[in-house]
Design an enzyme around this catalytic site. Structure first.
Site, short mmCIF file in Angstrom:
data_model
loop_
_atom_site.label_atom_id
_atom_site.label_comp_id
_atom_site.label_asym_id
_atom_site.label_seq_id
_atom_site.Cartn_x
_atom_site.Cartn_y
_atom_site.Cartn_z
N LYS A 111 99.20 58.14 79.22
CA LYS A 111 98.82 56.97 80.02
C LYS A 111 99.34 57.05 81.45
O LYS A 111 98.67 56.61 82.38
CB LYS A 111 99.32 55.67 79.37
CG LYS A 111 98.52 55.29 78.13
CD LYS A 111 98.66 53.82 77.81
CE LYS A 111 97.79 53.46 76.63
NZ LYS A 111 97.97 52.06 76.20
N LYS A 194 90.56 60.31 72.03
CA LYS A 194 90.54 59.08 71.24
C LYS A 194 89.54 58.07 71.83
O LYS A 194 89.45 57.94 73.04
CB LYS A 194 91.96 58.51 71.26
CG LYS A 194 92.18 57.28 70.41
CD LYS A 194 93.62 56.79 70.52
CE LYS A 194 93.85 55.92 71.74
NZ LYS A 194 95.03 55.05 71.68
N LYS A 197 89.45 51.37 74.37
CA LYS A 197 88.80 50.24 75.05
C LYS A 197 89.00 50.33 76.56
O LYS A 197 88.31 49.66 77.31
CB LYS A 197 89.25 48.88 74.50
CG LYS A 197 90.75 48.64 74.35
CD LYS A 197 91.01 47.18 73.96
CE LYS A 197 91.86 47.02 72.72
NZ LYS A 197 93.28 47.34 72.91
P1 AMP Z 1 95.39 49.16 70.92
O1 AMP Z 1 93.92 49.07 71.22
O2 AMP Z 1 96.02 50.34 71.59
O3 AMP Z 1 96.11 47.89 71.08
O4 AMP Z 1 95.46 49.51 69.37
C1 AMP Z 1 95.40 48.54 68.34
C2 AMP Z 1 95.31 49.21 67.00
O5 AMP Z 1 94.10 49.97 66.89
C3 AMP Z 1 96.45 50.22 66.73
O6 AMP Z 1 96.81 50.14 65.36
C4 AMP Z 1 95.82 51.54 67.04
O7 AMP Z 1 96.43 52.60 66.34
C5 AMP Z 1 94.40 51.32 66.56
N1 AMP Z 1 93.47 52.18 67.30
C6 AMP Z 1 93.20 52.14 68.63
N2 AMP Z 1 92.29 53.07 68.96
C7 AMP Z 1 91.97 53.73 67.80
C8 AMP Z 1 91.09 54.80 67.48
N3 AMP Z 1 90.34 55.39 68.41
N4 AMP Z 1 91.02 55.20 66.19
C9 AMP Z 1 91.77 54.60 65.24
N5 AMP Z 1 92.62 53.59 65.47
C10 AMP Z 1 92.73 53.15 66.74
#
Ligand code: AMP
Ligand code: TRP
Length: 335
Positions: A111, A194, A197
């Site tokens: 990041k 990955k 968002k």
């Molecule tokens: P975040 O969007 O970083 O707040 O992630 C929230 C949750 O979604 C966390 O448990 C992440 O590990 C999961 N997550 C985010 N992006 C992915 C992805 N591309 N594949 C699987 N899990 C994801």
């Protein structure tokens, strides 16, 4: 009953990766766990957020979680910034965690990128706040996507060091719950990255609020290779885009890679993508409708979040007060 905690950042529209890697597993755990679900707005501002957008995205995230099946009555749904205990314990953990540990965090390196000098200090200590989120509730199980594994190991290292430094057995070990065939959903444009968002390309991801047409178009345009699908899982080796789409299909169909390849092995991507888009629309469409219904009643969402904050604070405050006492703080509070 084991206590579960998990969080999601309101830094954009939730993606299919969030849903398949995390949120859907949250829903499954509600059956036999005491669950605490948190929209982690403190984490979101580790990268600059437009204040109006952050407000809107926070409500949209809460609405999506409710639409996906988060139960705010049997369990708890709340905003991280509403419960002071998170930031209070995070400060103590800033003083427990070692700089050497933080320097090893791959998410920070990714990041912060090349301009590391210009990353916020918050981004650097982000994993300490995440550890505080979990340990403030003495939660023992944490459902997350695969990308969070290293942060959970750090949370366990922090708990161990706190217990050792203060000669106590206060913070429990936590167990990562990284479940299902889509624990790491990859970008539709690059199977080695990955799905996120915050990716600048909207074509790289499925947003939970994409309509049927957009979903079909994004899947049709998703990067693939020219070979037909293999008949065995081993045949996905070295084909990250194919593996990703098969994993997504398996997760949506609630099955495994093998079963998907039994049906589609030997077939071309044209046929497979069409079936995948149809399946995805049938799963995401109802969630999308339900999210919109929630967003039409903002005051209902705020009521749920306020009630969640009260119940979350009732658990976290005494735990964090005890941590402060163990550290040696006298613990006087303003009257
Ligand atoms: P975040 O969007 O970083 O707040 O992630 C929230 C949750 O979604 C966390 O448990 C992440 O590990 C999961 N997550 C985010 N992006 C992915 C992805 N591309 N594949 C699987 N899990 C994801
Ligand atoms: N860091 C997590 C992510 O970006 C979100 C998060 C914050 C979290 N606090 C948490 C996840 C506590 C699990 C438990 O994916």
């Amino acid at each position: 009953m084991q206590r579960v905690f998990s969080g999601i950042q309101p830094s954009g529209i939730p993606t299919l990766g969030n849903y398949l890697g995390a949120i859907r597993n949250w829903i499954g755990m509600q059956r036999d766990h005491e669950c605490i679900w948190c929209v982690v707005d403190l984490h979101a501002i580790t990268g600059w957020q437009d204040p109006a957008a952050l407000r809107r995205q926070t409500l949209e995230m809460a609405a999506t979680l409710l639409a996906c099946g988060v139960d705010p009555e049997k369990h708890i749904l709340f905003l991280q910034s509403s419960v002071r205990a998170h930031a209070q314990l995070a400060w103590i953990f800033n003083c427990v965690a070692r700089i050497g540990w933080l320097n090893r965090m791959t998410q920070f390196k990714e990041k912060a990128g090349k301009d590391r000098e210009n990353a916020s200090a918050g981004l650097y200590v982000y994993p300490n706040l995440m550890a505080a989120d979990i340990h403030a509730y003495h939660a023992t199980r944490v459902p997350v996507g695969d990308d969070q594994r290293q942060h959970l190991e750090l949370a366990n290292d922090i708990a161990k060091k706190f217990n050792f430094d203060y000669g106590v057995d206060f913070f429990p070990n936590i167990e990562p719950m990284i479940l299902g065939p889509a624990a790491r959903v990859m970008s539709l444009r690059d199977g080695t990255k990955k799905m996120s968002k915050t990716d600048p390309s909207d074509q790289s991801r499925i947003n939970m609020n994409d309509d049927a047409e957009t979903i079909a178009l994004k899947i049709r345009r998703a990067k693939t290779d020219p070979e037909p699908l293999p008949c065995e899982v081993a045949g996905l080796e070295g084909r990250p885009e194919a593996r990703n789409l098969v994993g997504i299909f398996a997760a949506l169909a609630e099955t495994e890679h093998t079963a998907v390849l039994r049906d589609f092995g030997g077939k071309g991507f044209g046929v497979f993508k069409e079936a995948l888009a149809e399946l995805m629309v049938s799963r995401l469409g109802p969630i999308n409708d339900e999210t919109r219904r929630w967003l039409d009643d903002e005051s209902a969402i705020l009521r749920i979040l306020r009630d969640g904050a009260d119940r979350a604070a009732a658990i976290a405050d005494p735990i964090v007060a005890e941590a402060e006492r163990l550290v040696g703080f006298i613990g006087l509070r303003p009257a």
